[in-house]
Write a protein that holds these residues in place. Structure first.
Motif, PDB file in Angstrom:
ATOM      1  N   LEU A   1       3.055   1.407  10.077  1.00 25.43           N
ATOM      2  CA  LEU A   1       2.904   2.470   9.082  1.00 25.43           C
ATOM      3  C   LEU A   1       4.252   3.147   8.887  1.00 25.43           C
ATOM      4  O   LEU A   1       4.953   3.457   9.847  1.00 25.43           O
ATOM      5  CB  LEU A   1       1.865   3.495   9.528  1.00 25.43           C
ATOM      6  N   TYR A   2       4.584   3.379   7.644  1.00 28.77           N
ATOM      7  CA  TYR A   2       5.869   3.964   7.282  1.00 28.77           C
ATOM      8  C   TYR A   2       5.601   5.278   6.568  1.00 28.77           C
ATOM      9  O   TYR A   2       5.049   5.288   5.464  1.00 28.77           O
ATOM     10  CB  TYR A   2       6.613   2.981   6.382  1.00 28.77           C
ATOM     11  N   ARG A   3       5.924   6.393   7.218  1.00 25.93           N
ATOM     12  CA  ARG A   3       5.620   7.699   6.631  1.00 25.93           C
ATOM     13  C   ARG A   3       6.423   7.914   5.355  1.00 25.93           C
ATOM     14  O   ARG A   3       7.631   7.696   5.305  1.00 25.93           O
ATOM     15  CB  ARG A   3       5.883   8.813   7.632  1.00 25.93           C
ATOM     16  N   SER A   4       5.733   8.345   4.323  1.00 26.57           N
ATOM     17  CA  SER A   4       6.301   8.368   2.968  1.00 26.57           C
ATOM     18  C   SER A   4       7.155   9.610   2.726  1.00 26.57           C
ATOM     19  O   SER A   4       6.760  10.534   1.997  1.00 26.57           O
ATOM     20  CB  SER A   4       5.172   8.289   1.940  1.00 26.57           C
ATOM     21  N   PHE A   5       8.332   9.625   3.327  1.00 24.83           N
ATOM     22  CA  PHE A   5       9.321  10.669   3.046  1.00 24.83           C
ATOM     23  C   PHE A   5      10.510  10.028   2.338  1.00 24.83           C
ATOM     24  O   PHE A   5      11.153   9.122   2.871  1.00 24.83           O
ATOM     25  CB  PHE A   5       9.798  11.346   4.336  1.00 24.83           C
ATOM     26  N   TYR A   6      10.767  10.492   1.131  1.00 26.14           N
ATOM     27  CA  TYR A   6      11.883   9.985   0.350  1.00 26.14           C
ATOM     28  C   TYR A   6      12.744  11.163  -0.103  1.00 26.14           C
ATOM     29  O   TYR A   6      12.300  12.315  -0.099  1.00 26.14           O
ATOM     30  CB  TYR A   6      11.390   9.210  -0.878  1.00 26.14           C
ATOM     31  N   ALA A   7      13.957  10.861  -0.514  1.00 25.17           N
ATOM     32  CA  ALA A   7      14.843  11.916  -1.012  1.00 25.17           C
ATOM     33  C   ALA A   7      15.609  11.383  -2.216  1.00 25.17           C
ATOM     34  O   ALA A   7      15.962  10.201  -2.275  1.00 25.17           O
ATOM     35  CB  ALA A   7      15.815  12.366   0.083  1.00 25.17           C
TER      36      ALA A   7
ATOM     37  N   ASP B   1       0.878  -1.181   0.000  1.00 22.09           N
ATOM     38  CA  ASP B   1       0.000   0.000   0.000  1.00 22.09           C
ATOM     39  C   ASP B   1       0.908   1.221   0.000  1.00 22.09           C
ATOM     40  O   ASP B   1       1.424   1.633   1.031  1.00 22.09           O
ATOM     41  CB  ASP B   1      -0.894  -0.025   1.241  1.00 22.09           C
ATOM     42  N   PHE B   2       1.106   1.785  -1.181  1.00 20.87           N
ATOM     43  CA  PHE B   2       2.007   2.925  -1.355  1.00 20.87           C
ATOM     44  C   PHE B   2       1.196   4.203  -1.179  1.00 20.87           C
ATOM     45  O   PHE B   2       0.587   4.706  -2.111  1.00 20.87           O
ATOM     46  CB  PHE B   2       2.655   2.846  -2.739  1.00 20.87           C
ATOM     47  N   GLY B   3       1.159   4.720   0.056  1.00 23.84           N
ATOM     48  CA  GLY B   3       0.282   5.837   0.365  1.00 23.84           C
ATOM     49  C   GLY B   3       0.936   7.190   0.198  1.00 23.84           C
ATOM     50  O   GLY B   3       2.159   7.317   0.169  1.00 23.84           O
ATOM     51  N   SER B   4       0.100   8.231   0.087  1.00 27.63           N
ATOM     52  CA  SER B   4       0.600   9.597  -0.017  1.00 27.63           C
ATOM     53  C   SER B   4       1.276  10.020   1.276  1.00 27.63           C
ATOM     54  O   SER B   4       2.307  10.687   1.272  1.00 27.63           O
ATOM     55  CB  SER B   4      -0.549  10.556  -0.329  1.00 27.63           C
TER      56      SER B   4
ATOM     57  N   ASN C   1       4.658  13.159  -1.127  1.00 29.83           N
ATOM     58  CA  ASN C   1       3.506  12.993  -2.031  1.00 29.83           C
ATOM     59  C   ASN C   1       3.914  12.578  -3.433  1.00 29.83           C
ATOM     60  O   ASN C   1       3.364  13.045  -4.425  1.00 29.83           O
ATOM     61  CB  ASN C   1       2.681  14.282  -2.098  1.00 29.83           C
ATOM     62  N   LEU C   2       4.880  11.682  -3.518  1.00 32.43           N
ATOM     63  CA  LEU C   2       5.368  11.240  -4.819  1.00 32.43           C
ATOM     64  C   LEU C   2       4.263  10.587  -5.632  1.00 32.43           C
ATOM     65  O   LEU C   2       4.211  10.706  -6.864  1.00 32.43           O
ATOM     66  CB  LEU C   2       6.527  10.254  -4.617  1.00 32.43           C
ATOM     67  N   LYS C   3       3.346   9.901  -4.967  1.00 37.05           N
ATOM     68  CA  LYS C   3       2.279   9.190  -5.660  1.00 37.05           C
ATOM     69  C   LYS C   3       1.423  10.121  -6.510  1.00 37.05           C
ATOM     70  O   LYS C   3       0.872   9.725  -7.538  1.00 37.05           O
ATOM     71  CB  LYS C   3       1.401   8.459  -4.637  1.00 37.05           C
ATOM     72  N   LEU C   4       1.319  11.387  -6.082  1.00 34.82           N
ATOM     73  CA  LEU C   4       0.468  12.329  -6.802  1.00 34.82           C
ATOM     74  C   LEU C   4       1.184  12.969  -7.976  1.00 34.82           C
ATOM     75  O   LEU C   4       0.548  13.650  -8.787  1.00 34.82           O
ATOM     76  CB  LEU C   4      -0.027  13.422  -5.843  1.00 34.82           C
ATOM     77  N   GLY C   5       2.514  12.779  -8.081  1.00 37.83           N
ATOM     78  CA  GLY C   5       3.240  13.373  -9.202  1.00 37.83           C
ATOM     79  C   GLY C   5       3.305  14.884  -9.088  1.00 37.83           C
ATOM     80  O   GLY C   5       2.746  15.612  -9.901  1.00 37.83           O
ATOM     81  N   ILE C   6       4.004  15.384  -8.083  1.00 37.42           N
ATOM     82  CA  ILE C   6       3.998  16.814  -7.795  1.00 37.42           C
ATOM     83  C   ILE C   6       4.651  17.602  -8.932  1.00 37.42           C
ATOM     84  O   ILE C   6       5.500  17.109  -9.660  1.00 37.42           O
ATOM     85  CB  ILE C   6       4.708  17.123  -6.455  1.00 37.42           C
ATOM     86  N   GLU C   7       4.209  18.847  -9.072  1.00 34.85           N
ATOM     87  CA  GLU C   7       4.739  19.737 -10.106  1.00 34.85           C
ATOM     88  C   GLU C   7       6.055  20.337  -9.618  1.00 34.85           C
ATOM     89  O   GLU C   7       6.101  21.426  -9.061  1.00 34.85           O
ATOM     90  CB  GLU C   7       3.727  20.848 -10.404  1.00 34.85           C
TER      91      GLU C   7
ATOM     92  N   LYS D   1      -5.231  10.203   2.945  1.00 32.09           N
ATOM     93  CA  LYS D   1      -4.493  11.425   3.223  1.00 32.09           C
ATOM     94  C   LYS D   1      -4.351  12.299   1.985  1.00 32.09           C
ATOM     95  O   LYS D   1      -4.579  13.493   2.026  1.00 32.09           O
ATOM     96  CB  LYS D   1      -3.108  11.044   3.754  1.00 32.09           C
ATOM     97  N   GLY D   2      -3.983  11.673   0.864  1.00 31.53           N
ATOM     98  CA  GLY D   2      -3.728  12.442  -0.346  1.00 31.53           C
ATOM     99  C   GLY D   2      -4.790  12.319  -1.401  1.00 31.53           C
ATOM    100  O   GLY D   2      -5.029  13.246  -2.170  1.00 31.53           O
ATOM    101  N   THR D   3      -5.466  11.150  -1.482  1.00 29.60           N
ATOM    102  CA  THR D   3      -6.465  10.939  -2.527  1.00 29.60           C
ATOM    103  C   THR D   3      -7.763  10.425  -1.940  1.00 29.60           C
ATOM    104  O   THR D   3      -7.786   9.758  -0.899  1.00 29.60           O
ATOM    105  CB  THR D   3      -5.966   9.934  -3.579  1.00 29.60           C
TER     106      THR D   3
END
Length: 797
Positions: free
Chosen positions: A227-233, A171-174, A284-290, A417-419
């Motif tokens: 739950l793993y908070r979705s912060f990536y770099a 489950d790849f969440g926002s 919020n990588l799942k949303l494809g940020i601008e 959270k995001g969608t």
């Protein structure tokens, strides 16, 4: 030249549309790969064609008017079907014939057999052996139109013992991600996988001088270890060699990986600059940020768009999660893995299949980085809608509350959270379920979070000082969006999340009393009332003053929080109201609400009220209560393992706007629509998820006053026009869609708000979004029902 499509059922749980292309004797590439787990002395289905008497091989290439040999559809009942062995591989041959014949055959050495059951109405290629050994073979599906003209698709099948096969759901969440797994052996249970704990273990081994703890990481979700908070770099400095396959340079060095799967709190502290010099944080990588990254390779730079490379970046993260599991679990390093990805409904069918293909293409690199031979471990990828999975999880554990008869529908609204993801799930007479309508939008719990933040800042910067000198919008841009997620900003965001989660249990105090709150110290003069005087320290002192208090401010002063909830409800109703034909409204018997956003009671209450207006007061609304082992956070993980749902990888079914499903009984008949298509009556518009195809579209001029046939393929949905039993015209559904939901301006603004605080563009105020919503409602008032007159008023029709 023709092009044929034939849907088949893989194993017993996944529909897949095979594409049969014209081929000569040259070698064809593998189209897809499947993993099948089997038990000793048990017949295991590999591939099934259901109800062959009704099946048609659909020809999708437009006919050449000058070509008298243009090909037509081929009914399967006019075919001869046989299974031929070719070395270690097999070919399922479908030969055009005057009568229907299935040659029952079996190969004792391989265990493969071809059967036909007239009673069960199915053709199946199955596997049976006294003792199961792991084996890989190719299965080619060939339509033999003539000796010279053949159309084929090639697939890899891997047979593994059940105890050597794992099912993994990601489950790849926002906001937060989670992973569950289950062995395919008998009576195996779903087990959660602690992502962060395994990352910490790897880091502590690689650097024994450090003793990392969960609290050191931004990825830590307090009180929710799974739950793993979705912060990536993303690393910005690459070598030219690394750039060639970026972002798929897998490594055991987690600290210097080009895609960092963790971020420490120390690295985002105001005093730390080295991390930000080398890495760019991507929420919020799942949303494809601008947003674009400036990648540096030696003497030149590259503008790397996150939106354009969303598929690559998401694939890279998912494969790293899978790599972590494989590296930390020896039992995962041989046999087979079937990976099910939960995807939001905002993804199109193109998005889904591009993602699946990218994952397949890069799996070889992943295994090579772990020194695992590709002959030892085989991985299959599939997807399921987040809202579909949530429904199946609820249905498994609350079967008495979800009692649907054949043809009845459950409306599922998953607000995370995001969608926000919405599905309509249809029951059949075998107590199985299929999803025929899906839609969604970017905007859910994050809109509430932004509402809380804006409400608090409006109170502190404007209402309490009693002036309009400070712009909340400018403050948000300078001190949140432009700060690129500093620890002070993240602490404030976490504080607002706490306020949102505990909202109903916190005691509201007056604005005067709230302004007088100070730090828990006798010597301080810093209070809520004078935070506006030094904006640079506002985050720091807000956290110090409000942390661990059981009070909240008076949210009625600005009303922004209530307006945020209204905006979400409005967008949900706007996304489904145009699909509510009389036929569909009549079929909906229950509504299920899932997702973390519904823990905010006001949102749930307001939505239930609007659903009663749309569907009637008798509709039953079910929710998952918090504080249980199965809750809104993990219900979808459990649902994805359900055997009562046949995964299709499709993102919805086109619907006749006027007739609904009433003229398409195949939708109710064991997914027969996948084989025979959907028919839209002449002149009627076509609804597809939250979009519409107008029949007066210039591209559909050839379809005027004619029935439209709609067919599903692996990566597209086609509108087909027949004339004299030949294909005259074919159009892609996606190319002529007009979005319904996006004509409502609030949804566009909420998409940007849903990326808060990682959005780099202009953020609209909740007040502005709410004003647009009110304007839309005034422009499109609800239709009034004409009151019956005379004797008619005494009858119910």
């Amino acid at each position: 030249m023709a092009l044929y499509y034939l849907p088949v059922l893989i194993r017993s749980d996944r529909y897949f549309v095979t594409r049969l292309e014209h081929t000569k004797k040259s070698l064809q590439e593998t189209d897809f790969n499947f993993v099948v787990h089997a038990e000793d002395r048990v017949l295991t289905p590999l591939l099934t064609i259901e109800d062959p008497g009704k099946i048609v091989l659909n020809q999708m290439a437009p006919s050449d008017p000058q070509d008298t040999t243009s090909r037509q559809d081929i009914p399967l009942r006019e075919c001869h079907i046989s299974l031929r062995k070719d070395g270690n591989d097999f070919e399922l041959i479908i030969k055009k014939n005057s009568t229907f014949v299935v040659e029952h055959s079996g190969d004792d050495e391989s265990g493969l057999r071809l059967d036909y059951s007239a009673e069960q109405k199915r053709i199946s290629v199955g596997f049976y052996k006294y003792k199961v050994d792991q084996v890989l073979f190719k299965l080619k599906i060939t339509l033999a139109y003539s000796e010279e003209e053949r159309y084929s698709g090639v697939f890899d099948f891997t047979i593994v013992r059940s105890r050597d096969c794992q099912r993994v759901v990601i489950d790849f969440g926002s906001e937060s991600s989670q992973v569950g797994y289950k062995n395919c052996g008998p009576q195996s249970a779903v087990v959660p996988y602690d992502i962060l704990e395994n990352i910490i273990s790897q880091l502590n081994i690689s650097d024994s001088s450090r003793n990392w703890k969960r609290e050191d990481f931004l990825n830590h979700e307090a009180g929710q270890n799974m739950l793993y908070r979705s912060f990536y770099a993303v690393r910005k400095n690459l070598t030219q060699e690394e750039r060639k396959i970026f972002p798929f340079n897998f490594t055991d060095d987690l600290a210097n990986d080009e895609i960092r799967m963790y971020i420490t709190r120390q690295e985002v502290a105001a005093t730390s600059v080295s991390f930000r010099d080398n890495y760019e944080i991507i929420p919020n990588l799942k949303l494809g940020i601008e947003k674009s990254l400036q990648l540096s390779m030696g003497n030149y730079t590259e503008d790397y768009s996150i939106r354009s490379h969303k598929k690559d970046l998401i694939s890279a993260v998912l494969l790293r999660l899978l790599r972590l599991m494989i590296s930390t679990k020896p039992s995962f390093q041989k046999g087979g893995i079937i990976v099910t990805l939960l995807v939001p409904n905002i993804y199109t069918q193109h998005d889904v299949f591009e993602l699946l293909n990218e994952l397949r293409d890069q799996t070889g690199n992943l295994l090579a980085s772990l020194n695992i031979s590709s002959g030892n471990l085989y991985i299959e990828y599939e997807t399921i809608s987040e809202s579909d999975a949530a429904f199946m999880g609820y249905q498994q554990t609350h079967a008495d509350e979800v009692n649907l008869s054949n043809g009845e529908i459950a409306l599922v609204i998953d607000c995370g959270k995001g969608t926000t993801d919405i599905s309509m799930v249809l029951a059949d007479d075998n107590e199985n379920y299929s999803s025929f309508f899906r839609t969604g939008f970017a905007g859910a719990g994050n809109v509430l979070l932004y509402g809380f933040a804006e409400d608090f800042l409006t109170l502190v910067l404007k209402a309490i000082p009693g002036n309009n000198d400070i712009s909340v919008k400018d403050f948000v841009r300078r001190h949140i969006l432009d700060q690129n997620l500093t620890s002070d900003v993240l602490n404030f965001i976490q504080l607002m999340e706490e306020q949102k989660r505990k909202f109903q249990n916190l005691q509201a105090i007056s604005t005067t009393a709230f302004a007088q709150l100070t730090e828990n110290s006798l010597s301080t003069e810093r209070s809520i009332g004078n935070l506006y005087k030094d904006q640079s320290t506002l985050w720091q002192y807000t956290d110090a003053i409000l942390k661990d208090r059981s009070i909240r401010w008076d949210d009625e002063v600005t009303g922004i929080i209530h307006k945020a909830a209204d905006c979400i409800v409005y967008c949900i109703i706007a996304s489904i109201k145009d699909v509510m034909t009389k036929d569909i409204r009549k079929r909906i018997k229950t509504v299920m609400l899932s997702g973390r956003a519904f823990y905010f009671d006001e949102l749930k209450t307001k939505l239930e009220k609007e659903l009663a207006v749309l569907l009637g007061n008798t509709i039953k609304v079910n929710t998952i209560p918090p504080g249980r082992s199965l809750n809104n956070k993990n219900v979808a993980i459990h649902g994805a393992f359900s055997g009562a749902y046949k995964i299709t990888d499709f993102t919805g079914i086109p619907i006749d706007k006027k007739e609904g499903l009433s003229k398409n009984n195949d939708v109710l008949n064991n997914n027969m629509y996948l084989y025979r298509g959907i028919k839209i009556e002449p002149g009627n518009d076509i609804l597809y998820n939250a979009s519409i195809v107008r029949r007066n579209n210039q591209e559909l001029k050839a379809f005027k006053n004619k029935t439209v046939d709609i067919y599903f393929t692996r990566d597209n949905i086609y509108l087909r026009l027949m004339e004299n039993q030949r294909v005259k015209d074919v159009k892609s559904l996606y190319s002529i869609l007009t979005s319904v939901a996006e004509t409502y301006s609030p949804i566009q603004d909420m998409k940007a708000i849903s990326m808060f605080p990682g959005y780099s563009g202009e953020l609209a105020s909740i007040n502005a979004v709410y004003a647009d919503m009110v304007k839309e409602q005034e422009t499109n008032p609800a239709k009034t029902v004409k009151k019956r007159q005379g004797i008619l008023q005494f009858f119910q029709f």
